[in-house]
Design a protein around this motif. Structure first.
Motif, PDB file in Angstrom:
ATOM      1  N   THR A  18       0.372  -1.223  -0.171  1.00  0.00           N
ATOM      2  CA  THR A  18      -0.101  -0.593  -0.263  1.00  0.00           C
ATOM      3  C   THR A  18       1.332   1.699  -0.060  1.00  0.00           C
ATOM      4  N   ALA A  19       0.312   2.402  -0.907  1.00  0.00           N
ATOM      5  CA  ALA A  19       0.811   4.033  -0.304  1.00  0.00           C
ATOM      6  C   ALA A  19       0.262   4.397   0.777  1.00  0.00           C
ATOM      7  N   ASN A  20       1.097   4.918   1.060  1.00  0.00           N
ATOM      8  CA  ASN A  20      -0.007   5.089   2.647  1.00  0.00           C
ATOM      9  C   ASN A  20      -0.234   6.672   2.364  1.00  0.00           C
ATOM     10  N   TYR A  21       0.219   7.456   3.786  1.00  0.00           N
ATOM     11  CA  TYR A  21      -0.100   8.920   4.164  1.00  0.00           C
ATOM     12  C   TYR A  21       1.736   9.234   3.766  1.00  0.00           C
ATOM     13  N   GLY A  22       1.070  10.245   3.240  1.00  0.00           N
ATOM     14  CA  GLY A  22       2.706  11.076   2.342  1.00  0.00           C
ATOM     15  C   GLY A  22       2.899  10.368   1.483  1.00  0.00           C
TER      16      GLY A  22
END
Length: 182
Positions: free
Chosen positions: A24-28
């Motif tokens: 996953t590409a999370n926060y920022g």
């Protein structure tokens, strides 16, 4: 103190031949890559927390191992062709996560002079990680969480490692290291 090559080999060898999942590409620009057997982790609510989300029970599926790219710039390449990087819009970050899905880490290179790490993957993918231009010395670039252990690289080049329940040991490697897995 362990030799840097031995330390990286000891920790990353546990991921050999295990495809990453739930990338996953999370926060920022954070990236999370899970490896190993999935398990459900439940965090009980904190009744007096300021944030509403913390006042609720949370259940997540996590792997035995987690490689978390945190406070770093990164670039994803395939067959030595740069494709995606951490400064792009959210959908591009999600594309990078999708391309990493199902790949196995086949090697790790730590270029100590530049505080850069290159993660090689078995299907031609490569993730290059380095400090942001405005990184603080103690910013963590990446963490490898293992059951009860952690390995972290900071922007100042320090490697921290040890048990999750105790203070971590830290040192600065004086060499470039390359570890092939599998």
């Amino acid at each position: 103190m362990l030799h840097t090559t031995s330390l990286l080999a000891e920790h990353f060898s546990l991921l050999a031949a295990q495809p990453c999942w739930q990338c996953t590409a999370n926060y920022g620009s954070w990236l999370s890559l899970h490896f190993g057997q999935p398990r459900i982790v439940v965090r009980e609510p904190v009744p007096n927390a300021k944030a509403l989300a913390m006042r609720r029970r949370r259940a997540d599926v996590q792997g035995d191992f987690l490689l978390w790219i945190e406070m770093a710039a990164w670039e994803y390449s395939e067959d030595d062709k740069p494709l995606l990087h951490s400064e792009q819009p959210r959908e591009s970050l999600q594309q990078a996560a999708a391309r990493l899905q199902g790949q196995c880490i086949s090697g790790v290179r730590l270029l100590h002079a530049r505080t850069e790490t290159i993660f090689d993957f078995d299907q031609g993918g490569q993730l290059r990680v380095w400090p942001h231009g405005d990184a603080r010395a103690d910013d963590p670039l990446w963490h490898l969480y293992l059951p009860e252990k952690i390995l972290t690289l900071q922007a100042n080049g320090h490697i921290a490692h040890g048990s999750l329940s105790q203070e971590l040991s830290s040192f600065v490697p004086n060499e470039t290291v390359s570890v092939t897995l599998g």
